[in-house]
Write an enzyme that holds these catalytic residues in place. Structure first.
Site, PDB file in Angstrom:
ATOM      1  N   TYR A 141      31.806 -63.114 -64.595  1.00  0.00           N
ATOM      2  CA  TYR A 141      32.625 -64.307 -64.796  1.00  0.00           C
ATOM      3  C   TYR A 141      31.822 -65.597 -64.668  1.00  0.00           C
ATOM      4  O   TYR A 141      32.226 -66.631 -65.184  1.00  0.00           O
ATOM      5  CB  TYR A 141      33.808 -64.297 -63.828  1.00  0.00           C
ATOM      6  CG  TYR A 141      34.681 -63.083 -64.012  1.00  0.00           C
ATOM      7  CD1 TYR A 141      35.496 -62.958 -65.129  1.00  0.00           C
ATOM      8  CD2 TYR A 141      34.657 -62.030 -63.104  1.00  0.00           C
ATOM      9  CE1 TYR A 141      36.269 -61.827 -65.324  1.00  0.00           C
ATOM     10  CE2 TYR A 141      35.434 -60.899 -63.285  1.00  0.00           C
ATOM     11  CZ  TYR A 141      36.228 -60.803 -64.410  1.00  0.00           C
ATOM     12  OH  TYR A 141      36.984 -59.674 -64.606  1.00  0.00           O
ATOM     13  N   HIS A 147      36.470 -55.856 -56.468  1.00  0.00           N
ATOM     14  CA  HIS A 147      35.286 -55.282 -57.092  1.00  0.00           C
ATOM     15  C   HIS A 147      34.404 -54.639 -56.027  1.00  0.00           C
ATOM     16  O   HIS A 147      34.140 -55.232 -54.979  1.00  0.00           O
ATOM     17  CB  HIS A 147      34.472 -56.362 -57.813  1.00  0.00           C
ATOM     18  CG  HIS A 147      35.083 -56.827 -59.083  1.00  0.00           C
ATOM     19  ND1 HIS A 147      34.852 -58.077 -59.620  1.00  0.00           N
ATOM     20  CD2 HIS A 147      35.935 -56.215 -59.947  1.00  0.00           C
ATOM     21  CE1 HIS A 147      35.525 -58.205 -60.747  1.00  0.00           C
ATOM     22  NE2 HIS A 147      36.187 -57.095 -60.970  1.00  0.00           N
ATOM     23  N   ARG A 157      43.927 -61.106 -65.638  1.00  0.00           N
ATOM     24  CA  ARG A 157      43.051 -60.872 -64.481  1.00  0.00           C
ATOM     25  C   ARG A 157      41.712 -61.586 -64.680  1.00  0.00           C
ATOM     26  O   ARG A 157      41.212 -62.254 -63.774  1.00  0.00           O
ATOM     27  CB  ARG A 157      42.856 -59.365 -64.312  1.00  0.00           C
ATOM     28  CG  ARG A 157      41.837 -58.939 -63.263  1.00  0.00           C
ATOM     29  CD  ARG A 157      41.884 -57.417 -63.146  1.00  0.00           C
ATOM     30  NE  ARG A 157      40.701 -56.839 -62.522  1.00  0.00           N
ATOM     31  CZ  ARG A 157      40.522 -56.713 -61.209  1.00  0.00           C
ATOM     32  NH1 ARG A 157      41.454 -57.162 -60.379  1.00  0.00           N
ATOM     33  NH2 ARG A 157      39.430 -56.155 -60.718  1.00  0.00           N
ATOM     34  N   ARG A 204      45.155 -55.727 -60.814  1.00  0.00           N
ATOM     35  CA  ARG A 204      45.137 -54.821 -61.962  1.00  0.00           C
ATOM     36  C   ARG A 204      46.565 -54.402 -62.305  1.00  0.00           C
ATOM     37  O   ARG A 204      47.466 -54.461 -61.466  1.00  0.00           O
ATOM     38  CB  ARG A 204      44.311 -53.583 -61.650  1.00  0.00           C
ATOM     39  CG  ARG A 204      42.859 -53.855 -61.278  1.00  0.00           C
ATOM     40  CD  ARG A 204      42.140 -52.570 -60.936  1.00  0.00           C
ATOM     41  NE  ARG A 204      40.730 -52.771 -60.607  1.00  0.00           N
ATOM     42  CZ  ARG A 204      40.265 -52.955 -59.377  1.00  0.00           C
ATOM     43  NH1 ARG A 204      41.103 -52.957 -58.348  1.00  0.00           N
ATOM     44  NH2 ARG A 204      38.976 -53.141 -59.159  1.00  0.00           N
ATOM     45  N   HIS A 226      45.046 -57.321 -68.434  1.00  0.00           N
ATOM     46  CA  HIS A 226      43.667 -57.422 -67.954  1.00  0.00           C
ATOM     47  C   HIS A 226      43.046 -58.766 -68.308  1.00  0.00           C
ATOM     48  O   HIS A 226      42.197 -59.280 -67.572  1.00  0.00           O
ATOM     49  CB  HIS A 226      42.826 -56.278 -68.522  1.00  0.00           C
ATOM     50  CG  HIS A 226      41.794 -55.788 -67.559  1.00  0.00           C
ATOM     51  ND1 HIS A 226      42.118 -55.206 -66.346  1.00  0.00           N
ATOM     52  CD2 HIS A 226      40.441 -55.804 -67.596  1.00  0.00           C
ATOM     53  CE1 HIS A 226      41.015 -54.883 -65.701  1.00  0.00           C
ATOM     54  NE2 HIS A 226      39.983 -55.235 -66.439  1.00  0.00           N
ATOM     55  N   LYS A 241      41.490 -49.261 -56.744  1.00  0.00           N
ATOM     56  CA  LYS A 241      40.733 -48.083 -57.160  1.00  0.00           C
ATOM     57  C   LYS A 241      40.225 -47.326 -55.934  1.00  0.00           C
ATOM     58  O   LYS A 241      39.903 -47.925 -54.918  1.00  0.00           O
ATOM     59  CB  LYS A 241      39.545 -48.496 -58.039  1.00  0.00           C
ATOM     60  CG  LYS A 241      39.947 -48.936 -59.443  1.00  0.00           C
ATOM     61  CD  LYS A 241      38.718 -49.190 -60.302  1.00  0.00           C
ATOM     62  CE  LYS A 241      39.102 -49.495 -61.746  1.00  0.00           C
ATOM     63  NZ  LYS A 241      37.917 -49.746 -62.595  1.00  0.00           N
TER      64      LYS A 241
END
Length: 308
Positions: free
Chosen positions: A286, A277, A254, A157, A251, A181
């Site tokens: 994806y 994730h 990514r 990210r 992004h 995150k």
């Protein structure tokens, strides 16, 4: 700002470990709701201040009035959903602290967002961009090329790249450690191309940034760390004229990393770990991209795919 509000912000920052961006946006959203409630005498008498709102008197109907107001002010469905999530968290916090017995925002329903697949750059486009020659003696050119290559090669990210520490980039093991995150650390492997680019960048950085601390990996010529605007500009500049304007962002690189890995046979769980994730369902987006590309190729290539 009253103590209840301060305690909530501390709770989502320290106990829930939400990101700085999420904490900031929740703070704005709750402040906006409190101002609306006070101005419209929801849970408080007319002429009250936002701090005077009696949350025990707030009903789901009051909250729906706010959602209707946001819609009338032309806020997007995505923005409204985000503000409702902030409200739910705020009142859920009060229930857990025994300030309220029920969460009035629990029954607040918003419209579903239309499902959209993330944008990505095709492999031929990424090769065209990343293989373009650049001046390997110019510090900023090398740095910017490395930024774009690192996004595509690692799938990290933008916030992770900006906060990347020099000590966490190991060219001997071809690994780097990022803080994702909710302050979760993860290890990302990389290949020989990125290894060589990192070593060149470090050599030029040592020659350019003389006497300045380089705790952060990516820095400006004066030694100051890079920031999101600079990183975004570097990506825009490198992709300009090669891909559509809607796909010139960190992004998107990514997304492209994940899509290309899955198209080339990577395991779904491995891609999930690479991207950081929390849920496998997020990574499965994806696979839909892969199927879409497969369908497009089938229609173009198979002689019986189109009705004659």
């Amino acid at each position: 700002m009253n103590k209840l509000f301060e305690d909530f912000i501390k709770y989502i920052r320290c106990e829930l470990n939400l990101s700085v961006h999420t904490v900031s946006s929740y703070s704005v959203d709750i402040s906006q709701w409190l101002q609306f409630a006070a101005a419209n005498a929801l849970g408080c008498p007319k002429g009250s201040r936002p701090d005077d709102v009696d949350h025990a008197a707030v009903t789901v109907a009051d909250l729906r009035l706010w959602v209707a107001y946001l819609a009338s002010e032309k806020y997007s469905q995505r923005s409204i959903r985000h503000k409702v999530q902030a409200l739910r968290a705020f009142y859920r916090f009060m229930v857990r602290r025994d300030i309220l017995s029920v969460n009035p925002a629990a029954d607040l329903v918003t419209a579903r967002l239309p499902k959209s697949l993330p944008s990505h750059i095709r492999p031929d486009e990424s090769r065209y961009c990343l293989d373009e020659p650049y001046c390997d003696s110019n510090f900023e050119e090398v740095r910017n090329h490395l930024i774009v290559t690192m996004f595509y090669s690692t799938g990290m990210r933008a916030a992770e790249l900006v906060g990347l520490l020099d000590a966490n980039v190991d060219t001997r093991r071809c690994e780097l450690k990022v803080l994702g995150k909710r302050n979760k650390e993860r290890i990302i492997p990389f290949g020989k191309e990125l290894q060589e680019m990192i070593e060149l960048y470090r050599t030029l950085r040592q020659q350019t940034v003389v006497g300045a601390s380089t705790r952060e990996f990516f820095v400006r010529p004066g030694g100051e760390p890079v920031y999101y605007g600079l990183v975004n500009k570097a990506v825009h500049s490198m992709l300009d004229g090669r891909v559509s304007s809607a796909r010139r962002s960190p992004h998107v690189l990514r997304h492209s990393c994940a899509t290309d890995m899955l198209n080339n046979g990577a395991d779904l769980t491995a891609v999930q770990r690479l991207l950081g994730h929390a849920s496998l369902a997020t990574t499965q987006i994806y696979t839909h991209l892969s199927i879409r590309d497969l369908k497009n190729n089938y229609k173009l290539a198979h002689p019986r795919a189109q009705k004659q």
